[in-house]
Design a protein around this motif. Sequence first.
Motif, short mmCIF file in Angstrom:
data_model
loop_
_atom_site.label_atom_id
_atom_site.label_comp_id
_atom_site.label_asym_id
_atom_site.label_seq_id
_atom_site.Cartn_x
_atom_site.Cartn_y
_atom_site.Cartn_z
N ASN A 40 0.88 -1.18 0.00
CA ASN A 40 0.00 0.00 0.00
C ASN A 40 0.91 1.22 0.00
O ASN A 40 1.40 1.65 1.05
CB ASN A 40 -0.91 -0.01 1.23
CG ASN A 40 -1.94 1.10 1.18
OD1 ASN A 40 -1.88 1.98 0.32
ND2 ASN A 40 -2.89 1.07 2.11
N GLU A 41 1.18 1.75 -1.18
CA GLU A 41 2.20 2.78 -1.31
C GLU A 41 1.68 4.02 -2.02
O GLU A 41 0.79 3.94 -2.88
CB GLU A 41 3.41 2.23 -2.11
CG GLU A 41 4.12 1.06 -1.44
CD GLU A 41 4.89 1.46 -0.21
OE1 GLU A 41 5.15 2.67 -0.03
OE2 GLU A 41 5.25 0.56 0.57
N SER A 42 2.27 5.16 -1.66
CA SER A 42 2.03 6.42 -2.34
C SER A 42 3.40 7.00 -2.67
O SER A 42 4.16 7.37 -1.78
CB SER A 42 1.24 7.38 -1.44
OG SER A 42 0.94 8.57 -2.10
N VAL A 43 3.74 7.04 -3.98
CA VAL A 43 5.10 7.33 -4.40
C VAL A 43 5.12 8.48 -5.40
O VAL A 43 4.42 8.44 -6.42
CB VAL A 43 5.74 6.08 -5.07
CG1 VAL A 43 7.20 6.35 -5.42
CG2 VAL A 43 5.62 4.87 -4.16
N PRO A 44 5.91 9.53 -5.15
CA PRO A 44 6.03 10.62 -6.13
C PRO A 44 6.83 10.16 -7.35
O PRO A 44 7.75 9.34 -7.23
CB PRO A 44 6.77 11.70 -5.36
CG PRO A 44 7.56 10.96 -4.32
CD PRO A 44 6.73 9.77 -3.94
N GLN A 45 6.45 10.66 -8.52
CA GLN A 45 7.13 10.31 -9.75
C GLN A 45 7.49 11.57 -10.53
O GLN A 45 6.79 12.59 -10.46
CB GLN A 45 6.24 9.43 -10.63
CG GLN A 45 5.85 8.10 -10.00
CD GLN A 45 7.01 7.12 -9.97
OE1 GLN A 45 7.43 6.60 -10.98
NE2 GLN A 45 7.50 6.86 -8.77
N SER A 46 8.59 11.50 -11.27
CA SER A 46 8.98 12.61 -12.13
C SER A 46 9.55 12.06 -13.42
O SER A 46 10.15 10.97 -13.44
CB SER A 46 10.02 13.51 -11.43
OG SER A 46 11.19 12.76 -11.13
#
Length: 203
Positions: A40-46
């Motif tokens: 259960n993850e919340s990951v910023p992406q660029s």
Amino acid sequence: MYLKNNRLPACGFLLSCLFLTSALLPTTVSADLLLSKAINESVPQSSTSPIDSVDFKIFLEDQSGSLSPVPVFEETFSESDAGTSLIFSSGPLFDQAFSLLTNGVDDFVTVYVGPLSNTYNESAFFGLMPDLVGHNITSVVANLDTIEITPLGQVMSMHFAQLDFTGSIEVHGLSLPEPGGLLLGLFALIGLVALPQRQRRDS
């Protein structure tokens, strides 16, 4: 109670056969779920391009670093892939992963989500001490339950987004026979050899 001499060896022979057969029979006949790790993850992406998908990878690496990392999963997911599963269960790479998961050494697990990665010990990632030693691994399954990619805007040439996903990693396999059962079979075999010799001495 009185037993005639000619009955005692026959009785011992039958008991020895019974113990030997029961000790050598496999204790498990179908693969079981050995462990399940929730994700259960919340990951910023660029990225330099708009973000509508994400690369997901899991690698296993031996503790000594003498072998190349073994890819367990390498897949690109978009939001339409929610509800899918990946199954890793055959081939030379699976054999290498099987070896690392059951060698009794606390090896490493590296998880990539896009360009970001985290490395864990097997014991910490799977909650084991130190791994699945004593088991035959039949498959590793990655379940992707939900995935949501939320654009956050653009700064210069870089695009930013937030990735939210849930799922699980499952390991399926078989428990190996207990050493005690093998020893029981050995003692039974010794009994089979010793009984005729005793019979000859008694006659």
